[in-house]
Design a protein around this motif. Sequence first.
Motif, PDB file in Angstrom:
ATOM      1  N   ALA B  29      50.034  34.296  51.060  1.00 22.92           N
ATOM      2  CA  ALA B  29      50.814  33.524  52.048  1.00 22.92           C
ATOM      3  C   ALA B  29      51.969  32.805  51.374  1.00 22.92           C
ATOM      4  O   ALA B  29      53.083  32.733  51.913  1.00 22.92           O
ATOM      5  CB  ALA B  29      49.904  32.498  52.732  1.00 22.92           C
ATOM      6  N   ALA B  30      51.763  32.277  50.161  1.00 21.36           N
ATOM      7  CA  ALA B  30      52.814  31.416  49.560  1.00 21.36           C
ATOM      8  C   ALA B  30      53.945  32.245  48.968  1.00 21.36           C
ATOM      9  O   ALA B  30      54.853  31.687  48.334  1.00 21.36           O
ATOM     10  CB  ALA B  30      52.190  30.535  48.476  1.00 21.36           C
ATOM     11  N   CYS B  31      53.921  33.583  49.214  1.00 17.83           N
ATOM     12  CA  CYS B  31      54.982  34.406  48.591  1.00 17.83           C
ATOM     13  C   CYS B  31      56.330  34.024  49.173  1.00 17.83           C
ATOM     14  O   CYS B  31      56.470  33.825  50.390  1.00 17.83           O
ATOM     15  CB  CYS B  31      54.712  35.888  48.891  1.00 17.83           C
ATOM     16  N   MET B  32      57.343  33.858  48.309  1.00 19.24           N
ATOM     17  CA  MET B  32      58.673  33.513  48.829  1.00 19.24           C
ATOM     18  C   MET B  32      59.647  34.680  48.578  1.00 19.24           C
ATOM     19  O   MET B  32      60.854  34.488  48.449  1.00 19.24           O
ATOM     20  CB  MET B  32      59.195  32.238  48.172  1.00 19.24           C
ATOM     21  N   GLN B  33      59.083  35.872  48.522  1.00 17.43           N
ATOM     22  CA  GLN B  33      59.884  37.102  48.460  1.00 17.43           C
ATOM     23  C   GLN B  33      60.941  37.083  47.355  1.00 17.43           C
ATOM     24  O   GLN B  33      62.111  37.405  47.588  1.00 17.43           O
ATOM     25  CB  GLN B  33      60.628  37.341  49.813  1.00 17.43           C
ATOM     26  N   CYS B  34      60.548  36.615  46.145  1.00 18.83           N
ATOM     27  CA  CYS B  34      61.601  36.561  45.097  1.00 18.83           C
ATOM     28  C   CYS B  34      61.735  37.940  44.450  1.00 18.83           C
ATOM     29  O   CYS B  34      62.743  38.214  43.808  1.00 18.83           O
ATOM     30  CB  CYS B  34      61.233  35.527  44.047  1.00 18.83           C
ATOM     31  N   GLY B  35      60.737  38.833  44.593  1.00 15.42           N
ATOM     32  CA  GLY B  35      60.937  40.198  44.113  1.00 15.42           C
ATOM     33  C   GLY B  35      60.581  40.398  42.656  1.00 15.42           C
ATOM     34  O   GLY B  35      60.722  41.511  42.128  1.00 15.42           O
ATOM     35  N   ARG B  52      56.668  43.896  47.298  1.00 15.26           N
ATOM     36  CA  ARG B  52      57.203  42.747  48.055  1.00 15.26           C
ATOM     37  C   ARG B  52      57.147  43.031  49.551  1.00 15.26           C
ATOM     38  O   ARG B  52      56.746  42.190  50.367  1.00 15.26           O
ATOM     39  CB  ARG B  52      58.665  42.511  47.614  1.00 15.26           C
ATOM     40  N   PRO B  86      56.167  33.529  40.135  1.00 12.41           N
ATOM     41  CA  PRO B  86      56.434  32.082  40.001  1.00 12.41           C
ATOM     42  C   PRO B  86      55.553  31.240  40.928  1.00 12.41           C
ATOM     43  O   PRO B  86      55.381  30.053  40.701  1.00 12.41           O
ATOM     44  CB  PRO B  86      57.904  31.959  40.397  1.00 12.41           C
ATOM     45  N   ARG B  87      54.966  31.836  41.977  1.00 18.59           N
ATOM     46  CA  ARG B  87      54.107  31.027  42.847  1.00 18.59           C
ATOM     47  C   ARG B  87      52.652  31.128  42.396  1.00 18.59           C
ATOM     48  O   ARG B  87      51.773  30.546  43.042  1.00 18.59           O
ATOM     49  CB  ARG B  87      54.198  31.524  44.311  1.00 18.59           C
TER      50      ARG B  87
ATOM     51  N   ASP C 390      58.286  26.301  39.955  1.00 14.79           N
ATOM     52  CA  ASP C 390      57.525  27.342  39.245  1.00 14.79           C
ATOM     53  C   ASP C 390      56.132  26.779  38.916  1.00 14.79           C
ATOM     54  O   ASP C 390      55.986  25.908  38.055  1.00 14.79           O
ATOM     55  CB  ASP C 390      58.285  27.686  37.944  1.00 14.79           C
ATOM     56  N   LEU C 391      55.129  27.245  39.655  1.00 12.35           N
ATOM     57  CA  LEU C 391      53.767  26.707  39.433  1.00 12.35           C
ATOM     58  C   LEU C 391      53.313  27.007  38.002  1.00 12.35           C
ATOM     59  O   LEU C 391      52.655  26.200  37.364  1.00 12.35           O
ATOM     60  CB  LEU C 391      52.800  27.380  40.419  1.00 12.35           C
ATOM     61  N   LEU C 477      65.811  42.782  41.651  1.00 18.71           N
ATOM     62  CA  LEU C 477      65.554  43.538  42.890  1.00 18.71           C
ATOM     63  C   LEU C 477      66.492  42.985  43.947  1.00 18.71           C
ATOM     64  O   LEU C 477      66.488  41.790  44.213  1.00 18.71           O
ATOM     65  CB  LEU C 477      64.090  43.280  43.314  1.00 18.71           C
ATOM     66  N   ARG C 940      53.871  27.436  53.297  1.00 18.03           N
ATOM     67  CA  ARG C 940      53.687  28.897  53.166  1.00 18.03           C
ATOM     68  C   ARG C 940      52.208  29.216  53.014  1.00 18.03           C
ATOM     69  O   ARG C 940      51.685  30.128  53.655  1.00 18.03           O
ATOM     70  CB  ARG C 940      54.463  29.373  51.927  1.00 18.03           C
ATOM     71  N   LYS C 941      51.518  28.370  52.221  1.00 19.87           N
ATOM     72  CA  LYS C 941      50.062  28.637  52.031  1.00 19.87           C
ATOM     73  C   LYS C 941      49.345  28.516  53.367  1.00 19.87           C
ATOM     74  O   LYS C 941      48.413  29.274  53.660  1.00 19.87           O
ATOM     75  CB  LYS C 941      49.487  27.617  51.029  1.00 19.87           C
TER      76      LYS C 941
END
Lengths: 140, 189, 1166, 381
Positions: B29-35, B52, B86-87, C390-391, C477, C940-941
């Motif tokens: 869920a926490a994906c922010m589509q950074c690729g 992605r 990164p998440r 950045d976690l 990408l 988002r979570k």
Amino acid sequence: MEEFEPTIVAFVCNWCTYTAADLAGTARMTQFPNVRLIRMMCTGMVDPKYVIKALLAGADAVLISGCHPGDCHYINGNYKARRRVKLLQEILTGFGIDTRRVKLTWVGASEGNEFAETVNHLVNEIRELGPIETRELMVV
Amino acid sequence: MSQTEVKDTKTKKADLEARALADIQDMVAACMQCGTCTASCPNSFAMDYTPRQMWRMIIFGMLDEVLKSKTFWLCSACYTCTLRCPRGLPLTRAMAALKRLAALRGGEQRKKAAFYKEFINNVHKYGRVQETGLMFSYFTTMMDPFLPLSYAPLGLKMLGKGKLHPPSGAHKGKLDAIFDKVKQMEGTT
Amino acid sequence: MKKTYGALVVGAGVGGIRAALDLAETGQSVALIDKKPNIGGILTQLDYQFPNDHCGMCKMLPLTERDGSSQFCMRKGLFHRNIDIMLSTEVTALEGEPGKFMVTLRKRSAFVDPNKCIGCGKCSEVCPVKVKSDFNAGLTKRSAIYLPVPHNIPNHYVVDLDNCLRCWQCYNACPTGAIDFKFEERQGFHILVADSDPKTFEDMKDWLQDQNFPLRHVFDGDAAVDALADQSRQVRILFLDMGLPGSDPEKVLRRGLELNPDLHVVLMAQPDQEQAARELAGQGAKDVLLKPFEPKRFVPWLDKLYMRMMSDETLDLDVGAVILAGGFECYDPGEVGDVLGYGREPAVVTSVEFERMCSGTGPSNAKLIRPGDNKPIKKIAWLQCVGSRDLKKKADYCSSVCCMISIKEALLAKKLTKGEAETTIFYMDMRTFGKEYERYRQNAEANDGVKFVNARIHSVVPADQTSGSKDIKVLYLDEAGRLQEEVFDLLVLAVGARPPVGTKELAEALGIETNEWGYCKTRYFTPSRTSAYGIFAAGSYNGPKDIAETLIQSGAAALEASRIITIYAPLTERTPEPQPEYRNVSRETPKILIALCTSCPILEQTVDMDSLVARLGGLASVAQVAKIGSACTKPGWEEIEALADKHSPNRILIGACQPYAYIPKLRELGQTIGLNPALMDVVDIFTPTAARQGEDKGAVEREVFSALSMASVRLLGADPTPLPPATQVTRKALVVGGGLAGMTAAMGIADHGYAVSLVEEQETLGGQAMNIRYTLNDEDPVKFMEDLIDSVQKHPNITVYKDARVVLSSGRAGRFTSVIATDQGAVSFDHGATVLATGGREANVYDYGFRVHKCVMTQRELEDQLASGALDTSALSGVAMIQCWRSRDEGRSYCSRVCCGQALKNLLMLKKRNPELPVYVFYRDIMTYGFAETYYTQARKAGAVFIRYDLKDKPKVEFEDKVPVITARDPILQREIQVRPSLLVLSGGIEPNEVSDLQEMFGVEVNADGFFQEAEYKWRPVDFLKQRLFMCGLARAPGNMSETIASAKAAAQRAVRILSEMRLTSGSVIAEVRHSLCSLCGKCISVCPYGARSLDLEQDMILVDELLCQGCGACAAVCPNSASLLRGFRDQQVLSVIDAALNGLNYGRARAAEPETATQTEGGES
Amino acid sequence: MATTAKIEVRDKNPVAALQTFLAQVLEDEYVAGVLAPRHLNDNGALMPTLVTDPAMLDRVDPLAPAFPFNAAKTLVKLTNGEMVNKVAAVLKPCEIRAFVELVKLNQGNMDNALLIGVDCLGSFGNTEYLNYVKDADPIASSQEFARAALAGEESPGGTPIAKACMACEHPSAVQADLSIGLVGLDIDDHLVVSAHTARGEGLLSRLGLPDVAEAPSRAKAMAELVKKRTAFRDKMFEETNEATASVEKLARYLSGCVNCYNCRVACPVCYCKECVFVTDVFDHKPWQYLDWAGNKGMLKMPTDTVFYHLTRLAHMSTACVGCGQCSNACPNDIPVMELFRTVAARTQAAFGYEAGKSTDDAPPLSVFQEKEFSEVTGGVD
């Protein structure tokens, strides 16, 4: 007479360019003896008659140097200076005084080397141009 | 592709599949589509949907389309994406969960899950991988006569290099304890 | 001995300087300390700052009492009569309670005597050490004795003891003996060696003979104890051998420490005794050295230990309040093995390093060449969010400033390469939330061709190994999901922020809490208060901020500190320090005393002093030319005072080095001998001599003579008449607008004991903040507002006028009169300062027809319904939110900054009530800056789906039977998606309230978006250009409640700055009008940037408001017959300076006779 | 197109026609007095006179080729304060343009003045005019002069008109409220008066003068006259530029100057009460003179001559309207007008500004833009 050494009167603004000149001075970048710095509060206060007085008194060139547009401590002093130098250059070209003898530049506070380069460039330019008439001629 | 209707899958809470999808959705869920995952995935060149896009479809709950793609089958669990996300999302575990979900669903997915199933049973039975036994049981479940022919060149090359071990009971039963523990943990004894 | 200060400011970066200046201008005495050897913090390394790409730090300097502070470029340095700056100083301990803190500081000496050092740089030339210079972010090398910042004054060198090899070469090279290694004091520094084996003592003896330490040797424990007891030769360092016979080392150690608590005990141990030595060290021994020692390491170690013990001094201060302004450090990407090639590829640099590459004082003199192979840089990429959001790096917060820094650096790169540079910024969310930031970004994208790519670079590889070129290939990408490769000359990592080094230790020392990311923890409604009462956080200490926010936060901290000081340690009514009466010399004939400082030997060597003194004597009105010892020391100064008493000159000219440093001294001299400092001047006679030792004496002498003659002729024309009398200040304030900002500002001022009138248009106080029901970080805004309204209404000093408007305001600085129309008629009110807090409202941006549908609402309405429970979340099938609705677009091209936070707040509340509720957010850039980023991750979570859109294809909204249908394009799947929620929430942002009447009444402007136009974006964020007027709250710029409170407190502090003065005096350099010459043409009125001149119609005279006038001289230049002139720069003075400059220059004919025959001393008449 | 009206001329006496026209103007309650050039004592000089009694208009002679001094400064004194009704002023175009410049400098007040411009056919210097009218009837000689000038004579009546007028390309005053046209008309038959502002139209309609068709000949004649004068002006510019091409030549050009500052007193746009060169700024100390002398071995006295002219150029060259009064006032006949007009042309062209054109365009040095004249700072703005 040994090789011609141009004499330059420089009106520098107390905030940006005087700091840059000080930096250039302490770091010993400029080597030209005949450059005289006159500290003004802002380039906006350089009265046209000061420039005329300097040229008539024998200064080979007058450099007016202040903060970049927008950096002026007094908000718009440098814009007014630019119009005055434009007026002076228009008047003086008619009497054989080359516009390069009245130079306006912007030098920021941290640009010590920029100030040194400007002075060096101006001195070399004037060295080619040769001494100003009023150096020998007594005109008052 | 016409506009696809975004189904509100959440309401149908009944069966296992929806719950599994919900788990995967929580993972990504926490994906922010950074690729970063797709760019660093060594197999992404062969995938029809990039990882992605895969997570995006999962978030949108487009389960059928997800299971049609072969992206998660190509994941060889090298964990680069999990390392670099990164998440800090458990992406490789999400891919594995998709494999389980596909296997659970059966249908033409069953065939794709076959190789994995046979491989695990083979290892469980012999304590190590028995290539001949594995391929034999795989071909029988696939019931596709031409399949063995396509594997023949690979088999001969492995035979030449002595990689095809003859069936032997030397390590039989050694891994039973692990598999029992896994079953017990998954509560599917 | 103990010194007392009103406040201690820890950290002299921009935030610290602002807080110190704010307090110092209200009359409090401030101690400003910094652990670095220079002030300015990170700003010393930045030449230009967004959003207007100018520097402008000097605009922070005070506008009134200008003589009390430095009036030159802040890069050079700062002094203010109420501020003591202590460099290389850190806080070690703090006790006591607010109003009465006892602080102990440790001040590291720089080992260079600031008075003697003339900055000639010979020492750093000979120093063998070459270490990375942190001023140039590691791009250049510096030696162990170095100038921390090239353009700072006092410009003296500093010894970095840690890297120093103790080779003493600088000590010998220094012409003025400024480097102080305390060589003589070593005789008294006794060292005792307690070791049974005589060899250690013998070795030490011959290793140390040229260090001239007195060494003594004892063989056993008892002898050691006796030696320690001998007070006459007090032992400072005890080398204690573990195997010492007689009483065992432990007893000796304890006895030694009883005798002398700060005895430095070094345990000498064989390798096998090390374990025992380590344990013993626990009880007070300072070091453990393993035998055998070798001299090469031992001697420098001992020398450094000695230097530290002798030079570090601890100071005890009594302070009323403490302000922490530590700023932030930049994240070092090299610390953990990062895949981005930092450290491996020279073409990968951090944003600070790039800043230095662009700077004039940087490694490449502002020419954009790549470190390593010096290749001119044409193609540059920036990667955002390196080390923030950045976690993995335990930094799930946004550093708020790196996006804007990257845009600025892109524009700077284009400027330096005259537009040839190609710049690309790789980002996830471009966070341009500040005032005018969105417009800055749009200009950068549209006009300057800065490319913005929404992608995250995942790896960096050399472009091609074979050719060995240092270019790099970047893999990412793109939006469409295709893997892209692009070759760049340079990749700049936009590094995020980290709490400053040592925050944890300082927090423990002061007993304040830090938040999960290590920053100092402050509460939402009290943004400047730390967890310990009386200690406040300024600038970026409680979280990374840009410059404008930093200054606002510092202003708020200054207000809190000054509130503590006035409440707990009430100053006696600050009697304005006696206006120094100067002798009126306007009648006397001008007599100039010229004093030449001859302390530096260089002057003597390069100039023939006698001929110089003679020529100076020939100048007009020069009464006396004297040579004095060294002007920079106390005795030299007394010599000048003696000379002044003897000759009673009315002009004093001093030739010395570094004139800036003397300005405060001139003021003291003026007070002691009663001569107006405007009649004194200091001229730099060192720089002309420094560079030209070799040349002929005549040329150098002419230089020095011309500098001195120009200054003396200028002093001759100086105008000795006293300054106009100071104006009285009405010590009351007017606050317009009774919202959160207005009330906070009113409270801030009223707590200082000044009367405040608060004028509110509506019937009730509270304004926009009353609509906030809950906050992201679960504070209770409703209760906070009730308490605030209650305390404002009960406050003795605040008179509240509800349903009232200001109808008229006039008057001069410091004394305004305004008329307030209330329902009981008009009330007139005199006040010295005004704060405008007229606030803003939610932008009513509705397309046709939306308003009709019940299922469409704004975020505020959603918040109301959620808080009041009117909305039953379980009945909803889905909620869609659209951000930046009709904002950040052509009509309103600014970001309202709060709507993303509000959307997340509502979203999390919805999810809390109904976790299964699908929520879709259509956004362009989520502006959750600072610590709000964690809520974005939480959203988002929680399963909210965020769909990015951009201006080109916005989400389309139609309605099918009362249900909104939103069609948009999902950039990741490259497909149209359609959402049918039951609720559509629009975020329209904030618009300022209508202020045209106030504008016209107070003579203030608004910017293109309708918010008030401040004097300077960054450096005077809450001041108007027109002095005595301040702004805060939503009227200044959109902001959440915490930012509004901070800007209100900053505005209150600026107002208190004016009201705290009994009388406001101007600077000595101000404009004057000679009315007899003036023909009232009005040119000087329109040219004045501060509106300080006005035409008085009755007396037909031009009046100068000496408090507004800043002495820029524009009026003097525009007036044809110098009826308007600037004190200190009169026409006669400048014309005669020009003459002096050109006088005697190498005209065709050498000057025939020296001017002895010219009129000597007394001849010149006035 | 400005509304126009006709002034009938009876028995070939245009001056009388103008006098009756001015009498009608004086009757109007809107006007308190008329400032017009009038012959005061039979053959003496002609001076601007403030007439309030229509009877006194009999010796008023706007066509006289006389230009004693630039009346703009007088009009400033008449309008610089609260006034109920207006002063009408009959002025030459350069006087009106000078007044426009003075209004911009807050010296005069446009609301209190009603400007009546008369086509200017040029004037003689003060001494030449006295000889011209020495023994003839002044008004008759004025009409004679007018007819000769309109006929295109170079120096009507034998004496040449002032060089400033010969070089003046603004023969008709467009900025005035009313302007009386002479060029291209038969002044013995009728004159044309046209109104350029609302006030002018109001007054014209109240006077009820008959209408007149626009005479094509007027535009043609005007263009031709302007072309002739511009040619003369440009030749003058070249000569002056040649004569002052270096500082030494400039010094020789101004060698006759004795710093009497009379040219400043006569100049309408030099509005300072006291010129800076006469204030204490320029009374130097003996040691200063000696220092200057020491530099070059000698020192011309009085000092600050070329300095004064250059500084005056810097102060007012952008406002110079070329009325020629400076040369007129110089006791030593130094061609000051030629120098100032030449330099003024250059500076006004540089700022794209024309002195006296309209009260709306701001004087060049009182405004600035953020991005302009980057050539001054070497291309960097």
